[in-house]
Design a protein around this motif. Structure first.
Motif, PDB file in Angstrom:
ATOM      1  N   ASN A 256       0.807  -1.216   0.000  1.00 36.53           N
ATOM      2  CA  ASN A 256       0.000   0.000   0.000  1.00 36.53           C
ATOM      3  C   ASN A 256       0.848   1.277   0.000  1.00 36.53           C
ATOM      4  O   ASN A 256       0.326   2.353   0.237  1.00 36.53           O
ATOM      5  N   PHE A 257       2.138   1.165  -0.265  1.00 41.34           N
ATOM      6  CA  PHE A 257       3.008   2.330  -0.360  1.00 41.34           C
ATOM      7  C   PHE A 257       3.335   2.617  -1.821  1.00 41.34           C
ATOM      8  O   PHE A 257       3.636   1.695  -2.586  1.00 41.34           O
ATOM      9  N   PHE A 258       3.281   3.898  -2.190  1.00 42.39           N
ATOM     10  CA  PHE A 258       3.779   4.340  -3.482  1.00 42.39           C
ATOM     11  C   PHE A 258       5.239   4.731  -3.323  1.00 42.39           C
ATOM     12  O   PHE A 258       5.610   5.384  -2.363  1.00 42.39           O
ATOM     13  N   GLY A 259       6.061   4.348  -4.298  1.00 47.66           N
ATOM     14  CA  GLY A 259       7.458   4.730  -4.322  1.00 47.66           C
ATOM     15  C   GLY A 259       8.349   3.521  -4.184  1.00 47.66           C
ATOM     16  O   GLY A 259       7.876   2.441  -3.829  1.00 47.66           O
ATOM     17  N   PRO A 260       9.612   3.699  -4.533  1.00 50.99           N
ATOM     18  CA  PRO A 260      10.256   4.927  -4.955  1.00 50.99           C
ATOM     19  C   PRO A 260       9.902   5.296  -6.395  1.00 50.99           C
ATOM     20  O   PRO A 260       9.361   4.485  -7.142  1.00 50.99           O
ATOM     21  N   THR A 261      10.230   6.522  -6.744  1.00 44.12           N
ATOM     22  CA  THR A 261       9.976   7.020  -8.089  1.00 44.12           C
ATOM     23  C   THR A 261      11.036   8.046  -8.455  1.00 44.12           C
ATOM     24  O   THR A 261      11.548   8.752  -7.581  1.00 44.12           O
ATOM     25  N   GLY A 262      11.359   8.105  -9.729  1.00 48.25           N
ATOM     26  CA  GLY A 262      12.338   9.078 -10.175  1.00 48.25           C
ATOM     27  C   GLY A 262      12.264   9.302 -11.675  1.00 48.25           C
ATOM     28  O   GLY A 262      11.889   8.405 -12.429  1.00 48.25           O
ATOM     29  N   VAL A 263      12.628  10.503 -12.088  1.00 50.47           N
ATOM     30  CA  VAL A 263      12.646  10.894 -13.491  1.00 50.47           C
ATOM     31  C   VAL A 263      14.030  11.458 -13.797  1.00 50.47           C
ATOM     32  O   VAL A 263      14.585  12.221 -13.000  1.00 50.47           O
ATOM     33  N   ALA A 264      14.582  11.086 -14.944  1.00 54.16           N
ATOM     34  CA  ALA A 264      15.876  11.610 -15.369  1.00 54.16           C
ATOM     35  C   ALA A 264      15.815  13.131 -15.424  1.00 54.16           C
ATOM     36  O   ALA A 264      14.786  13.707 -15.799  1.00 54.16           O
TER      37      ALA A 264
ATOM     38  N   ILE B 258       2.076   7.579   0.454  1.00 54.17           N
ATOM     39  CA  ILE B 258       3.294   8.012  -0.231  1.00 54.17           C
ATOM     40  C   ILE B 258       4.323   8.179   0.877  1.00 54.17           C
ATOM     41  O   ILE B 258       4.185   9.059   1.734  1.00 54.17           O
ATOM     42  N   GLY B 259       5.309   7.313   0.890  1.00 50.79           N
ATOM     43  CA  GLY B 259       6.244   7.267   2.006  1.00 50.79           C
ATOM     44  C   GLY B 259       7.386   8.250   1.897  1.00 50.79           C
ATOM     45  O   GLY B 259       7.973   8.425   0.836  1.00 50.79           O
ATOM     46  N   GLY B 260       7.693   8.900   3.009  1.00 46.93           N
ATOM     47  CA  GLY B 260       8.855   9.766   3.111  1.00 46.93           C
ATOM     48  C   GLY B 260       8.967  10.791   1.993  1.00 46.93           C
ATOM     49  O   GLY B 260       9.997  10.881   1.343  1.00 46.93           O
ATOM     50  N   VAL B 261       7.907  11.547   1.796  1.00 47.39           N
ATOM     51  CA  VAL B 261       7.876  12.479   0.655  1.00 47.39           C
ATOM     52  C   VAL B 261       8.862  13.622   0.824  1.00 47.39           C
ATOM     53  O   VAL B 261       9.114  14.094   1.922  1.00 47.39           O
TER      54      VAL B 261
ATOM     55  N   SER C 124       6.991  10.891  10.574  1.00 48.22           N
ATOM     56  CA  SER C 124       8.400  11.032  10.246  1.00 48.22           C
ATOM     57  C   SER C 124       9.257  10.589  11.429  1.00 48.22           C
ATOM     58  O   SER C 124       9.001  11.046  12.545  1.00 48.22           O
ATOM     59  N   PRO C 125      10.183   9.688  11.303  1.00 49.32           N
ATOM     60  CA  PRO C 125      10.692   9.068  10.096  1.00 49.32           C
ATOM     61  C   PRO C 125       9.885   7.871   9.623  1.00 49.32           C
ATOM     62  O   PRO C 125      10.215   7.282   8.597  1.00 49.32           O
ATOM     63  N   GLY C 126       8.863   7.464  10.340  1.00 50.11           N
ATOM     64  CA  GLY C 126       8.031   6.354   9.893  1.00 50.11           C
ATOM     65  C   GLY C 126       8.805   5.064   9.766  1.00 50.11           C
ATOM     66  O   GLY C 126       9.632   4.740  10.619  1.00 50.11           O
ATOM     67  N   ILE C 127       8.572   4.346   8.673  1.00 49.97           N
ATOM     68  CA  ILE C 127       9.236   3.050   8.484  1.00 49.97           C
ATOM     69  C   ILE C 127      10.682   3.187   8.055  1.00 49.97           C
ATOM     70  O   ILE C 127      11.413   2.214   8.014  1.00 49.97           O
TER      71      ILE C 127
END
Length: 160
Positions: free
Chosen positions: A87-95, A125-128, A147-150
């Motif tokens: 149920n967590f979104f992430g990680p994510t990244g864009v060049a 959304i974890g650790g945004v 914060s810092p959560g998991i």
């Protein structure tokens, strides 16, 4: 960095965003199993050594619980869900060269819609970092006291 909560039953429509990036020649899709090594190498090269392990977890699901953005047969972004925790979104990244074109939003919406289709009513959304971005794009709200959560990196700090 705090976590945020997204109502998956109140997501914005994604068709306009997908058409926007398609006009730029960008495709957002799930990766194929044979693309795993290339994806993990790309994530390591662009975002460091922690995210590839989380991203690899996406390939335990079928289909993989991640999306990639591709332009001219080159990887320009990735977004995962149900990797760090369920149920967590992430990680994510864009060049860096592809930022500001809507690629991140297209992948975010693809992941959140997939999570909704899997039966979730909410996503975390974890650790945004960019809380304003998530608040503006998908009406995410901060989870107080998260914060810092998991994200307890005690073990990683001890190994260095």
């Amino acid at each position: 960095m705090p976590d945020m909560l997204v109502k998956l039953y109140g997501l914005p429509h994604r068709s306009a965003q997908m058409k926007k990036i398609e006009r730029l020649g960008i495709q957002v899709r799930r990766p194929n199993p044979w693309e795993k090594a290339a994806l993990l190498d790309w994530v390591r090269e662009h975002f460091g050594s922690t995210w590839p392990a989380e991203c690899e977890t996406a390939f335990a699901a079928n289909p993989p619980s991640c999306f990639i953005a591709v332009q001219n047969d080159s990887l320009i972004g990735f977004a995962c869900h149900d990797c760090t925790r369920r149920n967590f979104f992430g990680p994510t990244g864009v060049a860096e060269k592809a930022r500001g074109k809507g690629v991140g939003l297209a992948m975010l919406l693809s992941c959140l819609y997939a999570m909704r289709d899997d039966g979730y009513a909410y996503a975390i959304i974890g650790g945004v970092g960019p809380a304003e971005y998530y608040s503006k794009t998908v009406d995410a709200t901060l989870i107080e006291g998260s914060s810092p959560g998991i994200y307890d990196f005690g073990l990683l700090r001890k190994e260095r």
